[in-house]
Motif scaffolding. Structure first.
Motif, PDB file in Angstrom:
ATOM      1  N   TYR A   1     -22.903  30.061  54.375  1.00 21.29           N
ATOM      2  CA  TYR A   1     -22.261  30.916  55.074  1.00 21.29           C
ATOM      3  C   TYR A   1     -20.895  30.208  55.638  1.00 21.29           C
ATOM      4  O   TYR A   1     -20.055  30.589  55.801  1.00 21.29           O
ATOM      5  CB  TYR A   1     -22.996  31.513  56.282  1.00 21.29           C
ATOM      6  CG  TYR A   1     -23.853  32.696  55.724  1.00 21.29           C
ATOM      7  CD1 TYR A   1     -23.539  33.626  54.882  1.00 21.29           C
ATOM      8  CD2 TYR A   1     -25.192  32.646  56.363  1.00 21.29           C
ATOM      9  CE1 TYR A   1     -24.610  34.559  54.238  1.00 21.29           C
ATOM     10  CE2 TYR A   1     -26.080  33.598  55.700  1.00 21.29           C
ATOM     11  CZ  TYR A   1     -25.672  34.450  54.759  1.00 21.29           C
ATOM     12  OH  TYR A   1     -26.644  35.491  54.233  1.00 21.29           O
TER      13      TYR A   1
ATOM     14  N   SER B   1     -17.882  29.982  61.797  1.00 22.01           N
ATOM     15  CA  SER B   1     -16.320  30.506  62.725  1.00 22.01           C
ATOM     16  C   SER B   1     -16.987  32.046  62.776  1.00 22.01           C
ATOM     17  O   SER B   1     -17.906  32.437  62.173  1.00 22.01           O
ATOM     18  CB  SER B   1     -15.146  30.422  61.898  1.00 22.01           C
ATOM     19  OG  SER B   1     -15.238  31.192  60.691  1.00 22.01           O
ATOM     20  N   PHE B   2     -16.107  32.720  63.481  1.00 24.12           N
ATOM     21  CA  PHE B   2     -16.115  34.155  63.786  1.00 24.12           C
ATOM     22  C   PHE B   2     -16.059  35.028  62.407  1.00 24.12           C
ATOM     23  O   PHE B   2     -17.141  35.724  62.054  1.00 24.12           O
ATOM     24  CB  PHE B   2     -14.991  34.709  64.530  1.00 24.12           C
ATOM     25  CG  PHE B   2     -14.890  35.964  64.586  1.00 24.12           C
ATOM     26  CD1 PHE B   2     -15.960  36.974  65.600  1.00 24.12           C
ATOM     27  CD2 PHE B   2     -14.086  37.038  64.213  1.00 24.12           C
ATOM     28  CE1 PHE B   2     -15.685  38.256  65.543  1.00 24.12           C
ATOM     29  CE2 PHE B   2     -14.009  38.369  64.140  1.00 24.12           C
ATOM     30  CZ  PHE B   2     -14.912  38.981  64.973  1.00 24.12           C
ATOM     31  N   ASN B   3     -15.627  34.666  61.574  1.00 25.15           N
ATOM     32  CA  ASN B   3     -15.160  35.434  60.306  1.00 25.15           C
ATOM     33  C   ASN B   3     -16.583  35.162  59.451  1.00 25.15           C
ATOM     34  O   ASN B   3     -17.071  35.952  58.889  1.00 25.15           O
ATOM     35  CB  ASN B   3     -13.941  35.124  59.568  1.00 25.15           C
ATOM     36  CG  ASN B   3     -12.827  35.792  60.124  1.00 25.15           C
ATOM     37  OD1 ASN B   3     -12.720  36.894  60.810  1.00 25.15           O
ATOM     38  ND2 ASN B   3     -11.587  35.122  60.036  1.00 25.15           N
ATOM     39  N   GLU B   4     -16.869  33.869  59.588  1.00 22.10           N
ATOM     40  CA  GLU B   4     -17.980  33.412  58.556  1.00 22.10           C
ATOM     41  C   GLU B   4     -19.204  34.117  59.358  1.00 22.10           C
ATOM     42  O   GLU B   4     -20.065  34.266  58.701  1.00 22.10           O
ATOM     43  CB  GLU B   4     -18.257  32.077  58.868  1.00 22.10           C
ATOM     44  CG  GLU B   4     -17.331  31.131  57.976  1.00 22.10           C
ATOM     45  CD  GLU B   4     -16.865  29.777  57.916  1.00 22.10           C
ATOM     46  OE1 GLU B   4     -16.627  28.909  57.013  1.00 22.10           O
ATOM     47  OE2 GLU B   4     -17.664  29.345  59.201  1.00 22.10           O
TER      48      GLU B   4
ATOM     49  N   GLN C   1     -19.407  37.050  60.991  1.00 22.12           N
ATOM     50  CA  GLN C   1     -19.476  38.364  60.550  1.00 22.12           C
ATOM     51  C   GLN C   1     -20.003  38.457  59.133  1.00 22.12           C
ATOM     52  O   GLN C   1     -20.770  39.586  58.765  1.00 22.12           O
ATOM     53  CB  GLN C   1     -17.997  38.886  60.606  1.00 22.12           C
ATOM     54  CG  GLN C   1     -17.547  39.341  61.863  1.00 22.12           C
ATOM     55  CD  GLN C   1     -18.223  40.554  62.381  1.00 22.12           C
ATOM     56  OE1 GLN C   1     -19.284  40.704  63.263  1.00 22.12           O
ATOM     57  NE2 GLN C   1     -17.733  41.783  61.790  1.00 22.12           N
ATOM     58  N   GLN C   2     -19.377  37.777  58.132  1.00 18.92           N
ATOM     59  CA  GLN C   2     -19.952  37.833  56.739  1.00 18.92           C
ATOM     60  C   GLN C   2     -21.456  37.371  56.794  1.00 18.92           C
ATOM     61  O   GLN C   2     -22.150  38.411  55.890  1.00 18.92           O
ATOM     62  CB  GLN C   2     -19.001  36.827  56.025  1.00 18.92           C
ATOM     63  CG  GLN C   2     -17.722  37.326  55.603  1.00 18.92           C
ATOM     64  CD  GLN C   2     -16.835  36.216  54.855  1.00 18.92           C
ATOM     65  OE1 GLN C   2     -17.043  34.876  54.968  1.00 18.92           O
ATOM     66  NE2 GLN C   2     -16.028  36.650  53.949  1.00 18.92           N
TER      67      GLN C   2
ATOM     68  N   PRO D   1     -17.599  43.985  65.267  1.00 20.71           N
ATOM     69  CA  PRO D   1     -17.024  42.296  65.508  1.00 20.71           C
ATOM     70  C   PRO D   1     -17.172  42.197  67.078  1.00 20.71           C
ATOM     71  O   PRO D   1     -17.095  40.984  67.437  1.00 20.71           O
ATOM     72  CB  PRO D   1     -15.365  42.822  65.218  1.00 20.71           C
ATOM     73  CG  PRO D   1     -15.644  43.829  64.201  1.00 20.71           C
ATOM     74  CD  PRO D   1     -16.819  44.576  64.565  1.00 20.71           C
TER      75      PRO D   1
ATOM     76  N   SER E   1     -20.287  40.367  67.451  1.00 24.78           N
ATOM     77  CA  SER E   1     -20.300  38.922  67.117  1.00 24.78           C
ATOM     78  C   SER E   1     -19.396  38.106  67.816  1.00 24.78           C
ATOM     79  O   SER E   1     -19.985  36.992  68.130  1.00 24.78           O
ATOM     80  CB  SER E   1     -19.479  38.927  65.556  1.00 24.78           C
ATOM     81  OG  SER E   1     -20.421  39.535  64.465  1.00 24.78           O
ATOM     82  N   GLN E   2     -18.464  38.720  68.584  1.00 30.03           N
ATOM     83  CA  GLN E   2     -17.734  38.103  69.565  1.00 30.03           C
ATOM     84  C   GLN E   2     -18.310  37.451  70.611  1.00 30.03           C
ATOM     85  O   GLN E   2     -18.442  36.514  71.568  1.00 30.03           O
ATOM     86  CB  GLN E   2     -16.419  38.804  69.919  1.00 30.03           C
ATOM     87  CG  GLN E   2     -15.195  38.327  70.354  1.00 30.03           C
ATOM     88  CD  GLN E   2     -14.481  37.089  69.368  1.00 30.03           C
ATOM     89  OE1 GLN E   2     -14.136  37.465  68.410  1.00 30.03           O
ATOM     90  NE2 GLN E   2     -14.722  35.945  69.826  1.00 30.03           N
TER      91      GLN E   2
ATOM     92  N   ASN F   1     -11.156  27.533  69.120  1.00 30.66           N
ATOM     93  CA  ASN F   1     -11.606  28.086  67.819  1.00 30.66           C
ATOM     94  C   ASN F   1     -13.025  28.062  68.096  1.00 30.66           C
ATOM     95  O   ASN F   1     -13.731  27.228  67.265  1.00 30.66           O
ATOM     96  CB  ASN F   1     -11.154  27.780  66.675  1.00 30.66           C
ATOM     97  CG  ASN F   1      -9.587  27.748  66.550  1.00 30.66           C
ATOM     98  OD1 ASN F   1      -8.980  28.743  66.529  1.00 30.66           O
ATOM     99  ND2 ASN F   1      -8.865  26.430  66.181  1.00 30.66           N
TER     100      ASN F   1
ATOM    101  N   SER G   1     -17.118  28.176  67.442  1.00 32.39           N
ATOM    102  CA  SER G   1     -17.919  28.347  66.295  1.00 32.39           C
ATOM    103  C   SER G   1     -19.422  27.995  66.642  1.00 32.39           C
ATOM    104  O   SER G   1     -19.598  27.174  67.539  1.00 32.39           O
ATOM    105  CB  SER G   1     -17.357  27.355  65.102  1.00 32.39           C
ATOM    106  OG  SER G   1     -17.174  26.002  65.495  1.00 32.39           O
TER     107      SER G   1
END
Length: 176
Positions: free
Chosen positions: A85, A94-97, A99-100, A111, A114-115, A127, A129
């Motif tokens: 991931y 990270s946030f996007n990772e 979420q995925q 989202p 996750s935040q 940023n 993580s």
């Protein structure tokens, strides 16, 4: 000493170096000193305690060589998933990772959720993580609370009605 049956030789060797007091058991303190994230920070106390509780068959607050060997396999599996991931290979998620990762694990989470997890578990930075230890912690708790939820959601509709005490019982038995 000889490697006990069913114990990975590498885990046995590592167990002997981690067991600083030669007690034949790994304590929370010893485990914490043995585990590091990709940024060389030690694993979080809460995560180490969760893992000790998971592999401590005697409820003594420490793990023997068999529990340690199983724990090493467990961590390696999570590390492999974490690296899968961690798409940019930064050593953190990270946030996007995140979420995925949730989506691929079958969790349909917003989202905003996750935040919230990033705010709770990431180191403070522009940023934020998640390191490996916190990733394991989050996933273990998600899995545990999801299992508890599914026991109540027998029709798999995604909603349950709980009394306050049922809710507290779920939290206490799963997370403490």
């Amino acid at each position: 000493g000889h490697v006990p049956p069913g114990v990975d030789p590498e885990a046995f060797s590592w167990f002997q170096s981690v067991d600083a007091d030669r007690s034949g058991y790994i304590s929370l303190k010893e485990l914490k000193q043995a585990l590091v994230n990709s940024n060389w920070s030690t694993f979080n106390d809460e995560t180490c305690l969760l893992m000790i509780n998971m592999f401590d068959k005697t409820r003594s607050g420490r793990i023997d060589v068999h529990g340690f060997s199983a724990l090493m396999r467990f961590i390696q599996q999570w590390k492999t998933l974490f690296q899968q991931y961690d798409r940019d290979q930064s050593g953190s998620i990270s946030f996007n990772e995140l979420q995925q990762a949730f989506s691929q694990m079958g969790y349909n989470l917003s989202p905003q959720f996750s935040q919230l997890l990033l705010a709770r578990y990431a180191q403070r930075s522009p940023n934020p993580s998640i390191q490996l230890d916190r990733f394991i912690h989050i996933c273990m708790q998600l899995q545990s609370t999801t299992d508890a939820f599914r026991q109540k959601d027998t029709g798999l509709v995604g909603n349950v009605r709980l009394s306050y005490e049922d809710f507290l019982t779920m939290v206490v038995t799963r997370m403490m």
